[in-house]
Write an enzyme that holds these catalytic residues in place. Structure first.
Site, PDB file in Angstrom:
ATOM      1  N   ASP A   1      22.165  52.976  59.838  1.00  0.00           N
ATOM      2  CA  ASP A   1      22.005  53.638  58.547  1.00  0.00           C
ATOM      3  C   ASP A   1      22.228  52.601  57.447  1.00  0.00           C
ATOM      4  O   ASP A   1      22.779  51.522  57.707  1.00  0.00           O
ATOM      5  CB  ASP A   1      23.018  54.781  58.415  1.00  0.00           C
ATOM      6  CG  ASP A   1      22.436  56.112  58.895  1.00  0.00           C
ATOM      7  OD1 ASP A   1      21.208  56.286  58.842  1.00  0.00           O
ATOM      8  OD2 ASP A   1      23.224  56.977  59.320  1.00  0.00           O
TER       9      ASP A   1
ATOM     10  N   ARG B   1       8.078  66.394  60.157  1.00  0.00           N
ATOM     11  CA  ARG B   1       8.712  66.772  58.888  1.00  0.00           C
ATOM     12  C   ARG B   1       7.691  66.742  57.760  1.00  0.00           C
ATOM     13  O   ARG B   1       6.714  65.991  57.827  1.00  0.00           O
ATOM     14  CB  ARG B   1       9.794  65.766  58.469  1.00  0.00           C
ATOM     15  CG  ARG B   1      10.807  65.470  59.502  1.00  0.00           C
ATOM     16  CD  ARG B   1      12.005  64.763  58.902  1.00  0.00           C
ATOM     17  NE  ARG B   1      11.919  63.318  58.981  1.00  0.00           N
ATOM     18  CZ  ARG B   1      12.950  62.498  58.788  1.00  0.00           C
ATOM     19  NH1 ARG B   1      14.138  62.996  58.485  1.00  0.00           N
ATOM     20  NH2 ARG B   1      12.812  61.192  58.879  1.00  0.00           N
TER      21      ARG B   1
ATOM     22  N   ARG C   1       9.604  53.244  68.920  1.00  0.00           N
ATOM     23  CA  ARG C   1       8.789  54.403  68.600  1.00  0.00           C
ATOM     24  C   ARG C   1       8.326  54.189  67.160  1.00  0.00           C
ATOM     25  O   ARG C   1       9.093  53.699  66.315  1.00  0.00           O
ATOM     26  CB  ARG C   1       9.663  55.653  68.712  1.00  0.00           C
ATOM     27  CG  ARG C   1       8.901  56.932  68.596  1.00  0.00           C
ATOM     28  CD  ARG C   1       8.268  57.349  69.891  1.00  0.00           C
ATOM     29  NE  ARG C   1       7.587  58.620  69.690  1.00  0.00           N
ATOM     30  CZ  ARG C   1       6.384  58.908  70.145  1.00  0.00           C
ATOM     31  NH1 ARG C   1       5.718  58.046  70.885  1.00  0.00           N
ATOM     32  NH2 ARG C   1       5.845  60.085  69.919  1.00  0.00           N
TER      33      ARG C   1
ATOM     34  N   ARG D   1      28.871  73.924  63.074  1.00  0.00           N
ATOM     35  CA  ARG D   1      29.883  74.345  62.087  1.00  0.00           C
ATOM     36  C   ARG D   1      30.018  75.842  62.085  1.00  0.00           C
ATOM     37  O   ARG D   1      29.006  76.534  62.053  1.00  0.00           O
ATOM     38  CB  ARG D   1      29.416  73.944  60.692  1.00  0.00           C
ATOM     39  CG  ARG D   1      29.778  72.563  60.374  1.00  0.00           C
ATOM     40  CD  ARG D   1      29.677  72.348  58.870  1.00  0.00           C
ATOM     41  NE  ARG D   1      29.428  70.931  58.700  1.00  0.00           N
ATOM     42  CZ  ARG D   1      28.489  70.437  57.942  1.00  0.00           C
ATOM     43  NH1 ARG D   1      27.693  71.223  57.251  1.00  0.00           N
ATOM     44  NH2 ARG D   1      28.335  69.143  57.874  1.00  0.00           N
TER      45      ARG D   1
ATOM     46  N   GLU E   1       5.182  63.456  58.218  1.00  0.00           N
ATOM     47  CA  GLU E   1       5.659  62.381  59.093  1.00  0.00           C
ATOM     48  C   GLU E   1       5.235  62.692  60.535  1.00  0.00           C
ATOM     49  O   GLU E   1       5.645  63.703  61.090  1.00  0.00           O
ATOM     50  CB  GLU E   1       7.181  62.301  58.971  1.00  0.00           C
ATOM     51  CG  GLU E   1       7.802  61.189  59.763  1.00  0.00           C
ATOM     52  CD  GLU E   1       9.328  61.090  59.520  1.00  0.00           C
ATOM     53  OE1 GLU E   1       9.766  61.045  58.353  1.00  0.00           O
ATOM     54  OE2 GLU E   1      10.061  61.074  60.510  1.00  0.00           O
TER      55      GLU E   1
ATOM     56  N   TYR F   1      19.468  50.993  65.764  1.00  0.00           N
ATOM     57  CA  TYR F   1      19.318  51.826  64.583  1.00  0.00           C
ATOM     58  C   TYR F   1      20.570  51.698  63.723  1.00  0.00           C
ATOM     59  O   TYR F   1      21.690  51.821  64.222  1.00  0.00           O
ATOM     60  CB  TYR F   1      19.096  53.306  64.950  1.00  0.00           C
ATOM     61  CG  TYR F   1      18.981  54.130  63.694  1.00  0.00           C
ATOM     62  CD1 TYR F   1      17.765  54.236  63.031  1.00  0.00           C
ATOM     63  CD2 TYR F   1      20.105  54.723  63.120  1.00  0.00           C
ATOM     64  CE1 TYR F   1      17.665  54.926  61.834  1.00  0.00           C
ATOM     65  CE2 TYR F   1      20.017  55.403  61.917  1.00  0.00           C
ATOM     66  CZ  TYR F   1      18.791  55.505  61.287  1.00  0.00           C
ATOM     67  OH  TYR F   1      18.694  56.168  60.095  1.00  0.00           O
TER      68      TYR F   1
HETATM   69  P1  FAD Z   1      14.097  46.408  57.129  1.00  0.00           P
HETATM   70  O1  FAD Z   1      14.209  47.300  55.967  1.00  0.00           O
HETATM   71  O2  FAD Z   1      13.119  46.756  58.176  1.00  0.00           O
HETATM   72  O3  FAD Z   1      13.782  44.939  56.576  1.00  0.00           O
HETATM   73  C1  FAD Z   1      13.266  43.910  57.375  1.00  0.00           C
HETATM   74  C2  FAD Z   1      12.216  43.197  56.556  1.00  0.00           C
HETATM   75  O4  FAD Z   1      11.831  42.009  57.255  1.00  0.00           O
HETATM   76  C3  FAD Z   1      10.947  44.000  56.337  1.00  0.00           C
HETATM   77  O5  FAD Z   1      10.677  44.088  54.959  1.00  0.00           O
HETATM   78  C4  FAD Z   1       9.879  43.202  57.064  1.00  0.00           C
HETATM   79  O6  FAD Z   1       8.623  43.243  56.425  1.00  0.00           O
HETATM   80  C5  FAD Z   1      10.458  41.810  57.035  1.00  0.00           C
HETATM   81  N1  FAD Z   1       9.966  40.924  58.093  1.00  0.00           N
HETATM   82  C6  FAD Z   1       9.960  41.165  59.430  1.00  0.00           C
HETATM   83  N2  FAD Z   1       9.402  40.130  60.091  1.00  0.00           N
HETATM   84  C7  FAD Z   1       9.058  39.216  59.151  1.00  0.00           C
HETATM   85  C8  FAD Z   1       8.432  37.950  59.219  1.00  0.00           C
HETATM   86  N3  FAD Z   1       8.019  37.425  60.376  1.00  0.00           N
HETATM   87  N4  FAD Z   1       8.223  37.263  58.065  1.00  0.00           N
HETATM   88  C9  FAD Z   1       8.600  37.787  56.875  1.00  0.00           C
HETATM   89  N5  FAD Z   1       9.187  39.004  56.765  1.00  0.00           N
HETATM   90  C10 FAD Z   1       9.416  39.706  57.886  1.00  0.00           C
HETATM   91  N6  FAD Z   1      19.418  55.223  56.614  1.00  0.00           N
HETATM   92  C11 FAD Z   1      20.290  55.999  55.913  1.00  0.00           C
HETATM   93  O7  FAD Z   1      21.404  55.550  55.600  1.00  0.00           O
HETATM   94  N7  FAD Z   1      19.930  57.265  55.512  1.00  0.00           N
HETATM   95  C12 FAD Z   1      18.715  57.809  55.808  1.00  0.00           C
HETATM   96  O8  FAD Z   1      18.434  58.941  55.430  1.00  0.00           O
HETATM   97  C13 FAD Z   1      17.800  57.014  56.557  1.00  0.00           C
HETATM   98  N8  FAD Z   1      16.584  57.526  56.871  1.00  0.00           N
HETATM   99  C14 FAD Z   1      15.728  56.764  57.623  1.00  0.00           C
HETATM  100  C15 FAD Z   1      14.482  57.317  57.941  1.00  0.00           C
HETATM  101  C16 FAD Z   1      13.590  56.606  58.729  1.00  0.00           C
HETATM  102  C17 FAD Z   1      12.257  57.212  59.080  1.00  0.00           C
HETATM  103  C18 FAD Z   1      13.960  55.318  59.203  1.00  0.00           C
HETATM  104  C19 FAD Z   1      13.019  54.552  60.091  1.00  0.00           C
HETATM  105  C20 FAD Z   1      15.179  54.750  58.855  1.00  0.00           C
HETATM  106  C21 FAD Z   1      16.081  55.467  58.063  1.00  0.00           C
HETATM  107  N9  FAD Z   1      17.306  54.926  57.676  1.00  0.00           N
HETATM  108  C22 FAD Z   1      18.189  55.703  56.956  1.00  0.00           C
HETATM  109  C23 FAD Z   1      17.708  53.545  58.054  1.00  0.00           C
HETATM  110  C24 FAD Z   1      17.341  52.476  56.996  1.00  0.00           C
HETATM  111  O9  FAD Z   1      15.944  52.474  56.796  1.00  0.00           O
HETATM  112  C25 FAD Z   1      17.814  51.098  57.526  1.00  0.00           C
HETATM  113  O10 FAD Z   1      19.209  51.100  57.650  1.00  0.00           O
HETATM  114  C26 FAD Z   1      17.438  49.895  56.644  1.00  0.00           C
HETATM  115  O11 FAD Z   1      16.166  50.005  56.098  1.00  0.00           O
HETATM  116  C27 FAD Z   1      17.512  48.630  57.488  1.00  0.00           C
HETATM  117  O12 FAD Z   1      17.364  47.472  56.678  1.00  0.00           O
HETATM  118  P2  FAD Z   1      16.984  46.061  57.337  1.00  0.00           P
HETATM  119  O13 FAD Z   1      17.079  45.063  56.238  1.00  0.00           O
HETATM  120  O14 FAD Z   1      17.780  45.856  58.558  1.00  0.00           O
HETATM  121  O15 FAD Z   1      15.491  46.233  57.870  1.00  0.00           O
END
Ligand code: FAD
Length: 366
Positions: free
Chosen positions: A348, A278, A247, A174, A298, A346
């Site tokens: 958000d 971080r 990772r 920017r 982290e 990945y």
């Molecule tokens: P998850 O939240 O991983 O949910 C999956 C669930 O399934 C988990 O609770 C797990 O325990 C459960 N599970 C898996 N296998 C089994 C099984 N065999 N039996 C029972 N349960 C099971 N997004 C943003 O918009 N802004 C941000 O600033 C941002 N920062 C991030 C920072 C980091 C470090 C990371 C890693 C991600 C970030 N994200 C961010 C992305 C955000 O975390 C994800 O979009 C969101 O959490 C994904 O949701 P989900 O339901 O797909 O997965």
């Protein structure tokens, strides 16, 4: 008999559960962790909402998604403007006039543009073969060296010359003095933490934590007409085409006896020799005035099956494996796959909500 067994109480599973329950369907949510919410889970420590799995900032350009989450919680007016620390000097992110002034002492946008043009000239017609070349082509060697190289190498655990160029598709630059990381229309932190969203989504729905689908999948399959599966897709198929790689991250949380440790929610450490990427000071996400603070370091780390899979490694090798799982998943009539682990990408949070709502609409209008 349930209509849906939902494996995983993260944002995807919780939005689906909420929408199905709203339509009068019988649902059960199970999660193998000892809490619900998946990676957006926040936990109260010292009266501060701690982002247990890394800092989360909600942002979106989409009115529909913004209105959707605002049904459940109110958001504060937090604006993500992290700092980078390199050899004890601070630089604003994302790369903007403040950063360029800190780096080169130049304050006129036109002179900064010229400087970047000079720095990137020799790479202009080169097709970048790796992350290093890609970054230098976009922003030049100074910004690369100070703010990108060490951070990327720690994040991915190898030399930037060995990393594929696609990791950095573009680097927003920017030419204004604007430290707001996102260009989106809406951003903020939910008041009461992210768990407050999940509390509302799952209100009135049975949830069993500490419950792994694979501990007794026959039993769980027998409970419901359909399964919504948000766990790892390779695990669902018993890794028959091989393991998908990730990772991982390690978080060190610490309560400190000071009211303000670093003065900002997120500070990136871009030097190779600092082992973490971080430091997060959670109270600054919510302008919390408490007497103590909670900070989290982290550390990126190599993943294995005993660790949390955080970032998918979407290179050619892994994508070829994923395609085989995907083809099998597409042939299932009683299982819906969704979320970051089942889709091996990945996402958000706003994208996860969009994807879950699309799944809901496909499911209930077909
Ligand atoms: P998850 O939240 O991983 O949910 C999956 C669930 O399934 C988990 O609770 C797990 O325990 C459960 N599970 C898996 N296998 C089994 C099984 N065999 N039996 C029972 N349960 C099971 N997004 C943003 O918009 N802004 C941000 O600033 C941002 N920062 C991030 C920072 C980091 C470090 C990371 C890693 C991600 C970030 N994200 C961010 C992305 C955000 O975390 C994800 O979009 C969101 O959490 C994904 O949701 P989900 O339901 O797909 O997965």
């Amino acid at each position: 008999m349930l209509d849906y067994l939902i494996v995983g109480s993260g944002l995807f599973g919780s939005v689906f559960a909420h929408e199905a329950n709203k339509r009068g369907k019988k649902v059960l949510v199970i999660d193998k962790r000892n809490h619900y919410g998946g990676n957006i889970y926040t936990e109260k420590r010292e009266d501060i909402n701690v982002h247990v799995y890394g800092p989360h900032i909600f942002h979106t350009n989409d009115d529909r998604i913004w209105n959707y989450v605002n049904q459940f919680v109110r958001f504060n007016n937090f604006v993500y403007s992290p700092l980078a620390c390199y050899k004890d000097k601070l630089y604003n992110l994302p790369f903007n006039m403040n950063t360029f002034y800190q780096m080169w002492g130049i304050k006129e946008p036109q002179l900064v543009k010229k400087k970047i043009e000079e720095q990137t000239r020799q790479y202009k017609n080169i097709e970048p073969a790796n992350l290093e070349e890609q970054a230098i082509k976009l922003v030049g060697p100074d910004i690369y060296e100070f703010l990108i190289k060490g951070y990327s190498e720690k994040q991915w655990g190898c030399n930037a010359k060995e990393l594929p160029a696609f990791i950095i598709r573009r680097l927003p630059v920017r030419f204004t003095y604007d430290n707001n990381y996102f260009n989106d229309k809406y951003q903020g932190i939910p008041i009461g933490g992210y768990t407050a969203i999940i509390d509302k989504l799952l209100a009135g729905i049975e949830v069993k934590t500490n419950t792994n689908f694979f501990a007794d999948r026959e039993h769980f399959n027998s409970l419901a007409r359909k399964v919504v599966y948000t766990g790892a897709i390779d695990e669902f198929y018993n890794y028959e085409f091989g393991d998908l790689e990730y990772r991982s991250l390690r978080f060190e949380h610490e309560v400190m006896d000071t009211d303000n440790f670093q003065g900002i929610a997120v500070m990136n450490f871009t030097e190779e020799k600092v082992p973490y990427t971080r430091i997060i000071e959670h109270k600054h996400f919510e302008f919390n005035q408490s007497a103590t603070t909670v900070v989290t370091k982290e550390y990126p780390q190599k993943w294995n099956k005993t660790l949390e899979p955080f970032y998918p490694i979407n290179d050619d090798k892994n994508m070829a494996i994923y395609k085989q799982y995907r083809a099998k998943a597409d042939g299932e009539s009683n299982v819906i796959f969704g979320g970051r682990l089942a889709e091996y990408r990945y996402y958000d949070m706003h994208q996860i909500i969009g994807s879950a709502l699309k799944t809901v609409s496909d499911e209930f209008t077909s």
